[in-house]
Design an enzyme around this catalytic site. Sequence first.
Site, PDB file in Angstrom:
ATOM      1  N   GLY A 153      38.415 -43.943  11.639  1.00 10.21           N
ATOM      2  CA  GLY A 153      39.634 -44.043  10.858  1.00 10.21           C
ATOM      3  C   GLY A 153      40.057 -42.760  10.180  1.00 10.21           C
ATOM      4  CB  CYS A 154      42.508 -42.262   7.449  1.00 10.47           C
ATOM      5  SG  CYS A 154      43.877 -43.220   8.151  1.00 10.47           S
ATOM      6  CG  ASN A 155      36.655 -42.260   6.956  1.00 16.21           C
ATOM      7  OD1 ASN A 155      37.188 -43.355   7.049  1.00 16.21           O
ATOM      8  ND2 ASN A 155      35.527 -41.974   7.586  1.00 16.21           N
TER       9      ASN A 155
END
Length: 376
Positions: A153-155
């Site tokens: 994901g975004c991390n």
Amino acid sequence: MALTLSEKDVSPLAEQNRALPRIVGIATANPPDSYAQSDILDIFKITDQRIRSLFMNSAIERRFLTLPPEGPDGERRMETQGELLRKHRATAVEMGARAVRECVANTGLDLSDIGYICCVTTTGFLTPGLSAHLIKELGLDVRTSRLDVVGMGCNAGLNGLTAVAGWAAANPGRPALMVCVEACSAAYVFDGTMRTAVVNSLFGDGAAAVVLMADPQGLLDLPGSGVRAEGPTVVKFSSRIIPEAVDAMRYDWDDDQGKFSFFLDRDVPYVVGAHAERVVDRLLEDTGLRRSDVAHWIVHSGGKKVIDSVQINLGLTRYDVRHTTGVLRDYGNLSSGSFLFSYERLMAEGQVRPGDHGVFMTMGPGSTIETALVRY
């Protein structure tokens, strides 16, 4: 061109600093077409006032997207999961290759110099991974070590950077590459619900590439090194997972649509904000630095409420997050590569001074907060 190391008289502190991996290049890429939020509402004939308000109050003005093709009736045809995966592959390889070529060229290196590649993506699944496709597309050395970070994901951009920095530190003088490629257009479901509208109003397509090198002998800064190195050294990383919020951001399989559907809990901004102080304080632990000593904050463009929550909880100003809000405005949420778009803007601004410290922060499923401390 691996640097030839030679003996030099350096202080222990300088030698320690130079042994740290350094970001020496950055470049980004997007698909050819961008759309205003109002364009998307009109193209898909969205009349629900709640959804229209969601789009128009997102603090996003434009996004780069690869929209579904038009059918014979002129309406956008909904793609199958197989079509979406094929779109992800084509878009990701094209954007990723473009970002890598520009990034490597900007450093003065050659593609043949790359010794390691890490590819980060969440918007599609490929076997073999994106790294194999990019090695073929770019003609990289077949001995190039590789890693694919998929589904985090975004991390995940900072998770990937941790691996790349580790390889660079273990192989001084050899360039290591990370490329974050997110074809968010290949992860959309259009079913008219508020759940999918939240996702559809937020994400955009983009790729970002960085090159890292460790330089224990300080050769990068010597005239004639052939490498244009302007970026910071990566000092340390700190992570925090929030297990009680494990379901706050996730992919679900939608049986009715026959495809994956991403879910964002409305409490995500508050969960992230409530834990931001702890992970940053741990990052700065034993460094002698306070939050007020950090000159440059590069925070993931997760959405207006996410940025506001992080800003309030860390006591940041609007100026501190100007690149974060600017990237959200002009690109939307680019998932794992968002923070690199902001970093690129910071470097182009020309306000960084030698000795400045900066913090990179990304947030995503887990729920997870990732941070990195850098020194310019």
